[in-house]
Design a protein around this motif. Structure first.
Motif, PDB file in Angstrom:
ATOM      1  N   ARG A  16       0.812  -1.240   0.000  1.00 55.28           N
ATOM      2  CA  ARG A  16       0.000   0.000   0.000  1.00 55.28           C
ATOM      3  C   ARG A  16       0.829   1.266   0.000  1.00 55.28           C
ATOM      4  O   ARG A  16       0.366   2.286  -0.461  1.00 55.28           O
ATOM      5  N   HIS A  17       2.092   1.209   0.552  1.00 57.98           N
ATOM      6  CA  HIS A  17       2.873   2.446   0.481  1.00 57.98           C
ATOM      7  C   HIS A  17       4.222   2.218  -0.192  1.00 57.98           C
ATOM      8  O   HIS A  17       5.235   2.682   0.282  1.00 57.98           O
ATOM      9  N   THR A  18       4.206   1.433  -1.283  1.00 61.56           N
ATOM     10  CA  THR A  18       5.464   0.993  -1.882  1.00 61.56           C
ATOM     11  C   THR A  18       5.461   1.238  -3.385  1.00 61.56           C
ATOM     12  O   THR A  18       4.454   0.998  -4.047  1.00 61.56           O
ATOM     13  N   ASP A  19       6.600   1.737  -3.926  1.00 62.46           N
ATOM     14  CA  ASP A  19       6.692   1.977  -5.371  1.00 62.46           C
ATOM     15  C   ASP A  19       7.003   0.674  -6.114  1.00 62.46           C
ATOM     16  O   ASP A  19       6.468   0.413  -7.178  1.00 62.46           O
ATOM     17  N   LEU A  20       7.909  -0.146  -5.536  1.00 67.25           N
ATOM     18  CA  LEU A  20       8.252  -1.438  -6.140  1.00 67.25           C
ATOM     19  C   LEU A  20       8.515  -2.431  -5.005  1.00 67.25           C
ATOM     20  O   LEU A  20       9.427  -2.235  -4.207  1.00 67.25           O
ATOM     21  N   GLY A  21       7.704  -3.485  -4.950  1.00 67.89           N
ATOM     22  CA  GLY A  21       7.826  -4.461  -3.863  1.00 67.89           C
ATOM     23  C   GLY A  21       8.683  -5.644  -4.257  1.00 67.89           C
ATOM     24  O   GLY A  21       9.542  -5.536  -5.133  1.00 67.89           O
ATOM     25  N   ALA A  22       8.423  -6.807  -3.636  1.00 70.59           N
ATOM     26  CA  ALA A  22       9.220  -8.009  -3.892  1.00 70.59           C
ATOM     27  C   ALA A  22       9.155  -8.397  -5.359  1.00 70.59           C
ATOM     28  O   ALA A  22       8.145  -8.187  -6.022  1.00 70.59           O
ATOM     29  N   GLY A  23      10.247  -8.969  -5.880  1.00 69.19           N
ATOM     30  CA  GLY A  23      10.243  -9.474  -7.247  1.00 69.19           C
ATOM     31  C   GLY A  23      11.370  -8.935  -8.096  1.00 69.19           C
ATOM     32  O   GLY A  23      11.743  -9.543  -9.087  1.00 69.19           O
ATOM     33  N   LEU A  28      11.642  -0.370  -3.888  1.00 70.76           N
ATOM     34  CA  LEU A  28      11.706   1.096  -3.949  1.00 70.76           C
ATOM     35  C   LEU A  28      10.568   1.689  -3.123  1.00 70.76           C
ATOM     36  O   LEU A  28       9.412   1.265  -3.251  1.00 70.76           O
ATOM     37  N   VAL A  29      10.916   2.643  -2.282  1.00 64.41           N
ATOM     38  CA  VAL A  29       9.884   3.359  -1.518  1.00 64.41           C
ATOM     39  C   VAL A  29      10.210   4.855  -1.544  1.00 64.41           C
ATOM     40  O   VAL A  29      11.353   5.234  -1.776  1.00 64.41           O
ATOM     41  N   THR A  30       9.215   5.672  -1.312  1.00 62.59           N
ATOM     42  CA  THR A  30       9.431   7.117  -1.256  1.00 62.59           C
ATOM     43  C   THR A  30       9.081   7.600   0.145  1.00 62.59           C
ATOM     44  O   THR A  30       8.006   7.283   0.657  1.00 62.59           O
ATOM     45  N   ILE A  31      10.015   8.328   0.727  1.00 65.31           N
ATOM     46  CA  ILE A  31       9.789   8.866   2.071  1.00 65.31           C
ATOM     47  C   ILE A  31       9.069  10.211   1.933  1.00 65.31           C
ATOM     48  O   ILE A  31       9.456  11.034   1.111  1.00 65.31           O
ATOM     49  N   ALA A  32       8.036  10.414   2.727  1.00 64.69           N
ATOM     50  CA  ALA A  32       7.278  11.671   2.637  1.00 64.69           C
ATOM     51  C   ALA A  32       8.163  12.861   3.017  1.00 64.69           C
ATOM     52  O   ALA A  32       9.099  12.729   3.811  1.00 64.69           O
ATOM     53  N   GLU A  33       7.840  14.002   2.443  1.00 66.25           N
ATOM     54  CA  GLU A  33       8.533  15.271   2.684  1.00 66.25           C
ATOM     55  C   GLU A  33       8.569  15.575   4.195  1.00 66.25           C
ATOM     56  O   GLU A  33       7.572  15.400   4.880  1.00 66.25           O
ATOM     57  N   MET A  74      10.293   4.511  19.019  1.00 66.49           N
ATOM     58  CA  MET A  74      10.940   5.709  18.467  1.00 66.49           C
ATOM     59  C   MET A  74       9.904   6.791  18.151  1.00 66.49           C
ATOM     60  O   MET A  74      10.254   7.861  17.654  1.00 66.49           O
ATOM     61  N   GLY A  75       8.628   6.505  18.379  1.00 61.62           N
ATOM     62  CA  GLY A  75       7.567   7.444  18.020  1.00 61.62           C
ATOM     63  C   GLY A  75       7.330   7.468  16.525  1.00 61.62           C
ATOM     64  O   GLY A  75       6.829   8.456  15.988  1.00 61.62           O
ATOM     65  N   ALA A  76       7.691   6.383  15.848  1.00 64.26           N
ATOM     66  CA  ALA A  76       7.650   6.356  14.382  1.00 64.26           C
ATOM     67  C   ALA A  76       6.481   5.515  13.864  1.00 64.26           C
ATOM     68  O   ALA A  76       5.977   4.629  14.565  1.00 64.26           O
ATOM     69  N   GLN A  77       6.099   5.777  12.620  1.00 71.56           N
ATOM     70  CA  GLN A  77       5.071   4.994  11.937  1.00 71.56           C
ATOM     71  C   GLN A  77       5.772   3.924  11.104  1.00 71.56           C
ATOM     72  O   GLN A  77       6.472   4.241  10.140  1.00 71.56           O
ATOM     73  N   ALA A  78       5.575   2.662  11.464  1.00 75.84           N
ATOM     74  CA  ALA A  78       6.181   1.576  10.689  1.00 75.84           C
ATOM     75  C   ALA A  78       5.419   1.396   9.383  1.00 75.84           C
ATOM     76  O   ALA A  78       4.189   1.443   9.369  1.00 75.84           O
ATOM     77  N   LYS A  79       6.133   1.218   8.271  1.00 80.72           N
ATOM     78  CA  LYS A  79       5.460   1.075   6.970  1.00 80.72           C
ATOM     79  C   LYS A  79       5.947  -0.109   6.146  1.00 80.72           C
ATOM     80  O   LYS A  79       5.183  -0.688   5.395  1.00 80.72           O
ATOM     81  N   TRP A  80       7.238  -0.413   6.228  1.00 83.65           N
ATOM     82  CA  TRP A  80       7.806  -1.412   5.331  1.00 83.65           C
ATOM     83  C   TRP A  80       8.620  -2.427   6.131  1.00 83.65           C
ATOM     84  O   TRP A  80       9.263  -2.082   7.130  1.00 83.65           O
ATOM     85  N   ALA A  81       8.645  -3.674   5.644  1.00 83.76           N
ATOM     86  CA  ALA A  81       9.484  -4.686   6.286  1.00 83.76           C
ATOM     87  C   ALA A  81      10.116  -5.567   5.220  1.00 83.76           C
ATOM     88  O   ALA A  81       9.554  -5.755   4.135  1.00 83.76           O
ATOM     89  N   ILE A 114       8.180  -5.861   1.587  1.00 82.13           N
ATOM     90  CA  ILE A 114       8.694  -5.374   0.296  1.00 82.13           C
ATOM     91  C   ILE A 114       9.879  -6.176  -0.230  1.00 82.13           C
ATOM     92  O   ILE A 114      10.440  -5.844  -1.272  1.00 82.13           O
ATOM     93  N   GLY A 115      10.276  -7.237   0.487  1.00 82.19           N
ATOM     94  CA  GLY A 115      11.370  -8.054  -0.014  1.00 82.19           C
ATOM     95  C   GLY A 115      11.938  -8.912   1.085  1.00 82.19           C
ATOM     96  O   GLY A 115      11.383  -8.989   2.181  1.00 82.19           O
ATOM     97  N   GLY A 116      13.044  -9.571   0.762  1.00 76.23           N
ATOM     98  CA  GLY A 116      13.659 -10.433   1.762  1.00 76.23           C
ATOM     99  C   GLY A 116      14.620 -11.396   1.122  1.00 76.23           C
ATOM    100  O   GLY A 116      15.129 -11.161   0.026  1.00 76.23           O
ATOM    101  N   ASP A 117      14.846 -12.496   1.816  1.00 78.80           N
ATOM    102  CA  ASP A 117      15.722 -13.539   1.299  1.00 78.80           C
ATOM    103  C   ASP A 117      15.248 -14.855   1.891  1.00 78.80           C
ATOM    104  O   ASP A 117      14.780 -14.896   3.039  1.00 78.80           O
ATOM    105  N   THR A 118      15.336 -15.919   1.134  1.00 80.88           N
ATOM    106  CA  THR A 118      14.862 -17.233   1.582  1.00 80.88           C
ATOM    107  C   THR A 118      15.967 -18.240   1.344  1.00 80.88           C
ATOM    108  O   THR A 118      16.421 -18.401   0.207  1.00 80.88           O
ATOM    109  N   THR A 119      16.424 -18.893   2.406  1.00 79.47           N
ATOM    110  CA  THR A 119      17.519 -19.852   2.274  1.00 79.47           C
ATOM    111  C   THR A 119      17.216 -21.103   3.088  1.00 79.47           C
ATOM    112  O   THR A 119      16.307 -21.108   3.921  1.00 79.47           O
TER     113      THR A 119
END
Ligand code: ADP
Ligand code: MG
Length: 321
Positions: A16-23, A28-33, A74-81, A114-119
């Motif tokens: 939902r908040h990603t320009d290019l996800g897994a694959g 690629l993600v864009t950080i808000a101003e 951290m008082g932050a909004q988590a968006k991507w993992a 948005i991505g990862g690794d599988t081994t």
């Protein structure tokens, strides 16, 4: 099933908040101003963070939840993992349940995978979480002030109590076990609270290794001291009833896996904090206040029981202690 089908089937979902996800080779993600990127990694290892035969749904939920908790602190909004996972074998029913728990948590907190690794290898789950916080507004450990109140969300010691039972150190009645085990298996990161502490808290940490250890980090980083009366800590009725037992002291003060937030705020913020507690249906308890220590080596936390200094077997969880 090969590695690529596995990733497609179990770890690829719409974002939902990603320009290019897994694959692709990278996401690629864009950080808000006006926002800063916040990044944290937590690893969950079979036999260390969970039992080998733990319910895969719970492993999936918890391995993401503990990462969200770090961003909340951290008082932050988590968006991507991203998810790096080593699996001993392809066990589809295990994977189905694991990914179900993982994505239930991701949905609940609006996180994109948005991505990862599988081994192939001994079961090991390493998650990196990323999010946003308004520039220079992150809640750090080093900025608590003398005279601040120290607050804790929720209750402490339930996960550690349930774990003691599972480890065979104590035998709990079934109803008591059921009342406490949810905190161990499905911790609820305090994401909404963390966000709303912006402008209220002077510092914040999540309690993953036990109150004494984690509050100790804040006090050391801020060069402050505090006395903690165990009687004032929020805990389950069972803990209150058995507060004379050393094991209960251990669970409440030094038990890991609570994932509550511990934060400091000036006394002028008490009404605002009470309001947050009502709005979020979450206990927020003022447990102590900070003071300027006599000397730089006197900073840190002193636990008390019946007004007497308490010495514990362990101050908190440490993998190498
Ligand atoms: P590379 O060989 O280029 O490193 P991989 O074959 O490891 O790429 O991964 C292919 C794609 O799948 C990448 O976009 C990667 O981020 C994604 N991916 C791999 N493992 C996972 C996982 N466990 N969860 C989510 N995405 C994954
Ligand atoms: Mg790879």
């Amino acid at each position: 099933m090969n590695e690529f089908n596995l990733i497609q089937k179990y770890f690829t979902r719409p974002t939902r908040h990603t320009d290019l996800g897994a694959g692709d080779d990278a996401a690629l993600v864009t950080i808000a101003e006006g926002m800063q990127l916040v990044v944290s990694t937590d690893m969950s290892v079979a036999g260390t963070h969970f039992f080998h035969d733990a319910a895969p749904y719970d492993i999936g939920w918890k391995s993401l939840a503990v990462n969200i908790s770090d961003l909340a602190a951290m008082g932050a909004q988590a968006k991507w993992a991203t998810l790096a996972i080593a699996l001993p074998e392809i066990n589809e029913s295990w994977l189905a349940e694991f990914s179900c728990g993982f994505f239930a948590c991701a949905e609940a907190f609006a996180i994109d995978l948005i991505g990862g690794d599988t081994t192939k290898g001994p079961l090991n789950i390493s998650i990196t979480i990323m999010g946003e916080v308004p520039k220079s507004k992150a809640l750090k450990r080093s900025s608590a002030q003398p005279g601040d109140d120290i607050w804790v969300s929720g209750t402490l010691g339930s996960a550690a109590l349930a774990l003691s039972h599972l480890q065979g150190k104590i035998k709990l009645e079934n109803d008591i076990l059921q009342a406490n085990i949810h905190e161990l298996h499905r911790p609820m990161p305090r994401a909404t609270l963390g966000l709303s502490l912006n402008g209220i808290a002077t510092s914040c940490i999540d309690i993953s290794d036990g109150l004494l250890a984690d509050l100790g980090h804040v006090l050391k980083a801020s060069n402050l001291g505090a006395e903690i009366h165990i009687e004032r800590l929020p805990m389950s009725p069972y803990h209150v009833k058995n507060l004379h037992e050393p094991l209960i002291h251990q669970c409440v003060l030094a038990g890991g896996d609570d994932y509550e937030l511990c934060f400091t705020a000036p006394p002028s913020k008490r009404d605002e904090i009470q309001l947050l507690s009502q709005q979020q249906h979450l206990f927020l308890t003022c447990i102590a206040s900070t003071y300027k220590p006599a000397g730089p080596t006197d900073s840190g936390v002193q636990p008390l029981y019946k007004h007497m200094p308490l010495s514990l077997l362990k101050q908190g969880f440490d993998h190498f202690a």
